[in-house]
Design a protein around this motif. Structure first.
Motif, mmCIF file in Angstrom:
data_model
loop_
_atom_site.group_PDB
_atom_site.id
_atom_site.type_symbol
_atom_site.label_atom_id
_atom_site.label_comp_id
_atom_site.label_asym_id
_atom_site.label_seq_id
_atom_site.Cartn_x
_atom_site.Cartn_y
_atom_site.Cartn_z
ATOM 1 N N ASP A 13 -11.898 -36.186 -53.239
ATOM 2 C CA ASP A 13 -10.627 -36.693 -52.723
ATOM 3 C C ASP A 13 -10.224 -37.943 -53.504
ATOM 4 O OD1 ASP A 13 -8.636 -36.767 -50.332
ATOM 5 O OD2 ASP A 13 -9.475 -38.796 -50.430
ATOM 6 N N ASP A 14 -8.966 -38.044 -53.908
ATOM 7 C CA ASP A 14 -8.490 -39.182 -54.713
ATOM 8 C C ASP A 14 -8.793 -40.524 -54.061
ATOM 9 O OD1 ASP A 14 -7.485 -37.555 -56.732
ATOM 10 O OD2 ASP A 14 -5.446 -37.525 -55.906
ATOM 11 N N ASP A 15 -8.568 -40.621 -52.759
ATOM 12 C CA ASP A 15 -8.789 -41.883 -52.058
ATOM 13 C C ASP A 15 -10.271 -42.265 -52.071
ATOM 14 O OD1 ASP A 15 -7.795 -44.104 -50.492
ATOM 15 O OD2 ASP A 15 -8.765 -43.168 -48.756
ATOM 16 N N ILE A 16 -11.143 -41.293 -51.853
ATOM 17 C CA ILE A 16 -12.595 -41.553 -51.881
ATOM 18 C C ILE A 16 -13.009 -41.996 -53.276
ATOM 19 C CG2 ILE A 16 -14.880 -40.459 -51.718
ATOM 20 C CD1 ILE A 16 -13.638 -41.019 -49.013
ATOM 21 N N LYS A 17 -12.509 -41.321 -54.303
ATOM 22 C CA LYS A 17 -12.854 -41.694 -55.677
ATOM 23 C C LYS A 17 -12.409 -43.122 -55.971
ATOM 24 C CE LYS A 17 -12.115 -40.679 -60.512
ATOM 25 N NZ LYS A 17 -11.114 -40.261 -61.454
#
Length: 96
Positions: A13-17
Motif C-alpha cells: 500500500d502506498d501509504d504504508i510504504k
C-alpha cells in the motif's frame, strides 16, 4: 567471485510504504536495506526477526550528539581542553 543476486518485487500500500520509508530513514536504513536485513535474520535465526523501532526523541538527540562529536574528532577538534573540563561537564549534566 561475485555473488548472484535476485530482484524481489512486492506490492505494498502506498501509504504504508511512505510511512515505512520515513521510519527506516530515521533508523538510517533504506527499504531495500531493511528487506535484506529482514531476510538475513530469518535465515540466521530460522525465525521471524524482532521488531526494529524508531528511536524516541531522547535517543535521537543522543545519536545526533554522538555524530556531531565524531565529526569534530575527525576534523581534529577536541570537545574539551582538559580532563578537568570534561569532568566538570559530566558533573554538570549528570543531574546531581
Amino acid at each position: 567471485m561475485a555473488a548472484h543476486t535476485s530482484m524481489l518485487h512486492i506490492r505494498v500500500d502506498d501509504d504504508i510504504k511512505e510511512q515505512a520509508t520515513a521510519a527506516l530513514t530515521t533508523m538510517g536504513l533504506s527499504v531495500s536495506d531493511a528487506v535484506r536485513l529482514f531476510l538475513r535474520r530469518v535465515v540466521v535465526d530460522q525465525a521471524f526477526p524482532l521488531e526494529l523501532k524508531v528511536p524516541n526523541a531522547e535517543t535521537q538527540a543522543a545519536m545526533e550528539e554522538s555524530r556531531a562529536m565524531m565529526a569534530s574528532r575527525r576534523k581534529g577538534e577536541n570537545r574539551f581542553a582538559s580532563a578537568d573540563e570534561m569532568f566538570a561537564d559530566l558533573e554538570k549534566n549528570s543531574g546531581k
